[in-house]
Design a protein around this motif. Sequence first.
Motif, PDB file in Angstrom:
ATOM      1  N   GLY A 165       4.414   3.124  -7.610  1.00 21.99           N
ATOM      2  CA  GLY A 165       4.887   2.249  -8.679  1.00 21.99           C
ATOM      3  C   GLY A 165       5.959   1.285  -8.206  1.00 21.99           C
ATOM      4  N   ALA A 166       6.852   1.783  -7.371  1.00 21.95           N
ATOM      5  CA  ALA A 166       7.919   0.920  -6.843  1.00 21.95           C
ATOM      6  C   ALA A 166       7.340  -0.171  -5.948  1.00 21.95           C
ATOM      7  CB  ALA A 166       8.942   1.759  -6.083  1.00 21.95           C
ATOM      8  N   VAL A 167       6.408   0.208  -5.078  1.00 25.47           N
ATOM      9  CA  VAL A 167       5.786  -0.777  -4.184  1.00 25.47           C
ATOM     10  C   VAL A 167       4.987  -1.803  -4.981  1.00 25.47           C
ATOM     11  CG1 VAL A 167       4.012  -1.063  -2.393  1.00 25.47           C
ATOM     12  CG2 VAL A 167       5.735   0.737  -2.169  1.00 25.47           C
ATOM     13  N   ALA A 168       4.162  -1.341  -5.917  1.00 22.64           N
ATOM     14  CA  ALA A 168       3.317  -2.260  -6.681  1.00 22.64           C
ATOM     15  C   ALA A 168       4.137  -3.210  -7.542  1.00 22.64           C
ATOM     16  CB  ALA A 168       2.330  -1.476  -7.546  1.00 22.64           C
ATOM     17  N   SER A 169       5.156  -2.700  -8.213  1.00 24.80           N
ATOM     18  CA  SER A 169       5.947  -3.590  -9.073  1.00 24.80           C
ATOM     19  C   SER A 169       6.730  -4.597  -8.232  1.00 24.80           C
ATOM     20  CB  SER A 169       6.857  -2.797 -10.008  1.00 24.80           C
ATOM     21  OG  SER A 169       7.705  -1.948  -9.287  1.00 24.80           O
ATOM     22  N   THR A 170       7.253  -4.171  -7.099  1.00 23.88           N
ATOM     23  CA  THR A 170       7.991  -5.090  -6.226  1.00 23.88           C
ATOM     24  C   THR A 170       7.062  -6.143  -5.631  1.00 23.88           C
ATOM     25  OG1 THR A 170       9.601  -3.374  -5.699  1.00 23.88           O
ATOM     26  CG2 THR A 170       9.454  -5.224  -4.171  1.00 23.88           C
ATOM     27  N   ALA A 171       5.915  -5.699  -5.113  1.00 19.43           N
ATOM     28  CA  ALA A 171       4.970  -6.655  -4.522  1.00 19.43           C
ATOM     29  C   ALA A 171       4.410  -7.604  -5.580  1.00 19.43           C
ATOM     30  CB  ALA A 171       3.835  -5.902  -3.830  1.00 19.43           C
ATOM     31  N   GLY A 172       4.148  -7.088  -6.764  1.00 14.82           N
ATOM     32  CA  GLY A 172       3.650  -7.951  -7.834  1.00 14.82           C
ATOM     33  C   GLY A 172       4.656  -9.022  -8.222  1.00 14.82           C
ATOM     34  N   PRO A 220       0.653 -12.104   3.832  1.00 17.01           N
ATOM     35  CA  PRO A 220       0.881 -12.189   5.279  1.00 17.01           C
ATOM     36  C   PRO A 220      -0.217 -12.995   5.962  1.00 17.01           C
ATOM     37  CG  PRO A 220       0.166  -9.979   4.675  1.00 17.01           C
ATOM     38  CD  PRO A 220       0.341 -10.749   3.404  1.00 17.01           C
ATOM     39  N   GLY A 221       0.137 -13.654   7.031  1.00 10.93           N
ATOM     40  CA  GLY A 221      -0.847 -14.433   7.784  1.00 10.93           C
ATOM     41  C   GLY A 221      -0.861 -15.885   7.347  1.00 10.93           C
ATOM     42  N   ARG A 269      -5.069  -4.585   6.195  1.00 12.85           N
ATOM     43  CA  ARG A 269      -5.958  -3.495   6.632  1.00 12.85           C
ATOM     44  C   ARG A 269      -5.286  -2.149   6.392  1.00 12.85           C
ATOM     45  NH1 ARG A 269      -7.674  -5.639  12.461  1.00 12.85           N
ATOM     46  NH2 ARG A 269      -7.125  -7.730  11.844  1.00 12.85           N
ATOM     47  N   ALA A 270      -3.994  -2.078   6.663  1.00 12.21           N
ATOM     48  CA  ALA A 270      -3.260  -0.833   6.404  1.00 12.21           C
ATOM     49  C   ALA A 270      -3.250  -0.520   4.911  1.00 12.21           C
ATOM     50  CB  ALA A 270      -1.835  -0.946   6.939  1.00 12.21           C
ATOM     51  N   LEU A 271      -3.068  -1.540   4.086  1.00  7.66           N
ATOM     52  CA  LEU A 271      -3.116  -1.337   2.639  1.00  7.66           C
ATOM     53  C   LEU A 271      -4.487  -0.840   2.204  1.00  7.66           C
ATOM     54  CD1 LEU A 271      -1.153  -4.475   1.424  1.00  7.66           C
ATOM     55  CD2 LEU A 271      -0.428  -2.085   1.237  1.00  7.66           C
ATOM     56  N   LEU A 272      -5.535  -1.353   2.830  1.00  7.32           N
ATOM     57  CA  LEU A 272      -6.891  -0.924   2.494  1.00  7.32           C
ATOM     58  C   LEU A 272      -7.068   0.574   2.744  1.00  7.32           C
ATOM     59  CD1 LEU A 272      -9.817  -1.516   1.655  1.00  7.32           C
ATOM     60  CD2 LEU A 272     -10.270  -2.161   4.025  1.00  7.32           C
ATOM     61  N   VAL A 273      -6.535   1.059   3.847  1.00 11.77           N
ATOM     62  CA  VAL A 273      -6.621   2.492   4.142  1.00 11.77           C
ATOM     63  C   VAL A 273      -5.934   3.285   3.035  1.00 11.77           C
ATOM     64  CG1 VAL A 273      -5.856   4.311   5.727  1.00 11.77           C
ATOM     65  CG2 VAL A 273      -6.834   2.184   6.634  1.00 11.77           C
TER      66      VAL A 273
END
Length: 124
Positions: free
Chosen positions: A16-23, A35-36, A105-109
């Motif tokens: 939840g912390a990662v998703a809300s921050t990234a969003g 990225p990229g 790719r890491a997120l996909l895993v």
Amino acid sequence: MTARAAALRAILTAGGAVASTAGMDTMLRGVRSVPGDQRANAAVDSELRYYGAFYAAYGLTLLRVARRHGRHPDAVRGAAGALMLAGLARAGGWAAHGAPHPAQRALLVVELALPPAIVALQRR
């Protein structure tokens, strides 16, 4: 609280912390948050910012569910299913356009491996 329940709460809280921050980052920075290669037209940037709001809302929902996961197992499974669906969508992008940035790719895993782990933790 059992060790499994504590682990589930920790996973949901971290997610939840990662998703809300990234969003929120995507809402504010648009394509610059990816990225990229950051070239995109206005329509793509607008769409990313829009989706960023949903990603932030998903993260806030996970934070709420984390505190009540024992009382709301359907919400936990729904959140895990949404994450799996997002991972499958990312995999579709890879299939259609080639390998994404290594960070993606890491997120996909994580997106494909974590949902079954969440459901398994919850069932026990």
